[in-house]
Design a protein around this motif. Structure first.
Motif, mmCIF file in Angstrom:
data_model
loop_
_atom_site.group_PDB
_atom_site.id
_atom_site.type_symbol
_atom_site.label_atom_id
_atom_site.label_comp_id
_atom_site.label_asym_id
_atom_site.label_seq_id
_atom_site.Cartn_x
_atom_site.Cartn_y
_atom_site.Cartn_z
ATOM 1 N N PRO A 2 -54.621 -100.251 34.512
ATOM 2 C CA PRO A 2 -53.857 -101.410 35.008
ATOM 3 C C PRO A 2 -52.618 -101.897 34.199
ATOM 4 N N GLU A 3 -51.684 -102.254 36.077
ATOM 5 C CA GLU A 3 -50.071 -102.267 35.196
ATOM 6 C C GLU A 3 -50.259 -103.679 33.860
ATOM 7 N N TYR A 4 -50.871 -104.360 33.585
ATOM 8 C CA TYR A 4 -50.990 -105.178 32.917
ATOM 9 C C TYR A 4 -51.171 -104.941 31.421
ATOM 10 N N SER A 72 -53.680 -108.003 38.036
ATOM 11 C CA SER A 72 -52.573 -107.571 38.331
ATOM 12 C C SER A 72 -51.437 -108.686 38.164
#
Length: 189
Positions: A2-4, A72
């Motif tokens: 995930p982008e986080y 996210s």
């Protein structure tokens, strides 16, 4: 992944949590385009969208400690921008009543017109809708809200949400038809 979890984003978020101005500036710049594209769908002008965007980022910076980092960040940011736009709408027309305009006649729209249009042109058409139509259209068609969710967000009935969506689509059909006619007249000269 995930982008986080990206190291850069995590570093920016950590800096923002510590009220680091440079981190806030970098986060703002990194997500400016994405956030602006959301805000433009809910406003009539770029200036109004920027006002909402800035209010949204202020909320992000002040409520960042409530962000669940297992989710996210982009989705969280999107939700904040949409809610900020809705708050702005409620504030601007607190005492106004939603438009109740007769539905226009059915109009044929050549789908090739839509396919040839740039994103900015489509957003511009959406911005030309009345505030009630623009909000319901954006929430339902672009952001995937149900009529029940829209009714709750805007404090209107489900029927009013459905009616405003139908009328927004009809107005857009009329605007697209005019573009289609204008293009035809230009080519046939």
């Amino acid at each position: 992944m995930p982008e986080y979890n990206s190291a850069v984003l995590q570093e920016l978020l950590d800096g923002c949590l510590k009220k680091n101005r440079r981190s806030q500036e970098l986060l703002y710049k990194q997500f400016y385009g994405y956030a602006m594209s959301i805000c433009l769908r809910y406003t009539r002008s770029r200036e109004e969208a920027k006002e909402i965007l800035n209010d949204g980022f202020l909320k992000i910076f002040t409520k960042l400690d409530s962000f669940d980092q297992s989710r996210s960040f982009k989705n969280w940011l999107s939700r904040i921008m949409i809610n900020t736009a809705l708050d702005h709408y409620r504030h601007e027309i607190r005492h106004d009543v939603l438009d109740d305009v007769e539905a226009a006649d059915q109009v044929f729209v050549d789908e090739t017109v839509i396919n040839k249009m740039a994103h900015e042109e489509i957003i511009s058409l959406i911005q030309d809708l009345t505030p009630a139509y623009r909000l319901v259209f954006s929430l339902a068609v672009i952001d995937g809200y149900t009529h029940e969710e829209i009714a709750e967000q805007l404090n209107i009935s489900v029927g009013a949400s459905k009616s405003n969506l139908s009328r927004a689509r009809e107005k857009l059909r009329i605007m697209l038809s005019k573009i289609n006619i204008d293009n035809y007249e230009r080519v046939s000269r």
